[in-house]
Design a protein around this motif. Structure first.
Motif, PDB file in Angstrom:
ATOM      1  N   UNK A  79       0.805  -1.218   0.000  1.00 31.24           N
ATOM      2  CA  UNK A  79       0.000   0.000   0.000  1.00 31.24           C
ATOM      3  C   UNK A  79       0.840   1.270   0.000  1.00 31.24           C
ATOM      4  N   UNK A  80       0.208   2.351  -0.467  1.00 28.35           N
ATOM      5  CA  UNK A  80       0.883   3.647  -0.516  1.00 28.35           C
ATOM      6  C   UNK A  80       1.154   4.200   0.883  1.00 28.35           C
ATOM      7  N   UNK A  81       0.337   3.793   1.863  1.00 24.99           N
ATOM      8  CA  UNK A  81       0.583   4.204   3.249  1.00 24.99           C
ATOM      9  C   UNK A  81      -0.185   3.281   4.190  1.00 24.99           C
ATOM     10  N   UNK A 111      -8.353  -5.034   2.092  1.00 16.83           N
ATOM     11  CA  UNK A 111      -9.699  -5.212   1.540  1.00 16.83           C
ATOM     12  C   UNK A 111     -10.317  -3.906   1.036  1.00 16.83           C
ATOM     13  N   UNK A 112      -9.506  -2.877   0.838  1.00 10.76           N
ATOM     14  CA  UNK A 112      -9.962  -1.601   0.293  1.00 10.76           C
ATOM     15  C   UNK A 112     -10.585  -1.843  -1.086  1.00 10.76           C
ATOM     16  N   UNK A 125      -5.705   1.057  -7.081  1.00  9.06           N
ATOM     17  CA  UNK A 125      -5.228   2.434  -7.250  1.00  9.06           C
ATOM     18  C   UNK A 125      -4.511   2.976  -6.014  1.00  9.06           C
ATOM     19  N   UNK A 126      -4.198   2.091  -5.069  1.00  7.75           N
ATOM     20  CA  UNK A 126      -3.541   2.535  -3.835  1.00  7.75           C
ATOM     21  C   UNK A 126      -2.331   1.676  -3.492  1.00  7.75           C
ATOM     22  N   UNK A 128       4.166   2.125 -10.456  1.00 10.44           N
ATOM     23  CA  UNK A 128       2.747   2.356 -10.223  1.00 10.44           C
ATOM     24  C   UNK A 128       2.431   3.637  -9.480  1.00 10.44           C
ATOM     25  N   UNK A 129       3.401   4.518  -9.319  1.00  9.36           N
ATOM     26  CA  UNK A 129       3.173   5.762  -8.571  1.00  9.36           C
ATOM     27  C   UNK A 129       2.175   6.684  -9.269  1.00  9.36           C
ATOM     28  N   UNK A 130       2.108   6.601 -10.600  1.00  8.99           N
ATOM     29  CA  UNK A 130       1.242   7.500 -11.369  1.00  8.99           C
ATOM     30  C   UNK A 130      -0.245   7.246 -11.138  1.00  8.99           C
TER      31      UNK A 130
END
Length: 148
Positions: free
Chosen positions: A78-80, A86-87, A92-93, A116-118
């Motif tokens: 995850x980005x954070x 389960x989001x 996209x995260x 995948x940062x974009x």
């Protein structure tokens, strides 16, 4: 913004040793500074906690994508710490982290690529990119010390 981070590291260790440091969850946790709960399985979530002093105790998870011994190991994460496995908008995260190993005699060339940062929301991509870019510099030093 650049969409990927790449590091190439020549390790003074045979490919089998480097593979073990990546693919064994206990060894991975040791150099990556994580306390992981359970072995890696393709398509499955591995959870744990961060043990490094700067983020000690934060929850951690990753989903293993590829385990091709002894060449390729990849996962999404995850980005954070606010993103759960389960989001509903998970794709996209998360970013994809790939390690590729290549034998060089009794040494190993390891290529790390995170991409995948974009696709991260709300302009988070640039912040996550900057944070992870510095983090990967530290982690490359960690695995080098660990396997050599």
């Amino acid at each position: 913004m650049t969409n990927s981070i790449e590091r190439i590291l020549d390790l003074n260790a045979p490919i089998g040793r480097v593979w073990q440091a990546l693919a064994d969850y206990k060894e991975f946790g040791s150099w990556f500074q994580l306390d992981l709960q359970g072995p890696f399985q393709v398509g499955k979530i591995t959870t744990g906690k961060v043990t490094s002093s700067c983020h000690h105790g934060l929850p951690f998870w990753m989903r293993l994508e590829t385990l091709e011994q002894p060449k390729r190991f990849s996962f999404v994460w995850p980005m954070d710490e606010t993103v759960s496995p389960d989001d509903p908008d998970l794709q996209n995260k998360v970013t994809l982290v790939e390690f590729t190993l290549e034998p060089k005699g009794d040494r190993t060339r390891m290529t790390l690529r995170e991409s995948g940062f974009d696709k991260l929301p709300d302009n988070k991509g640039i912040n996550v990119f900057r944070m992870n870019e510095g983090g990967w510099t530290m982690q490359m030093n960690n695995i080098k010390s660990y396997v050599e």
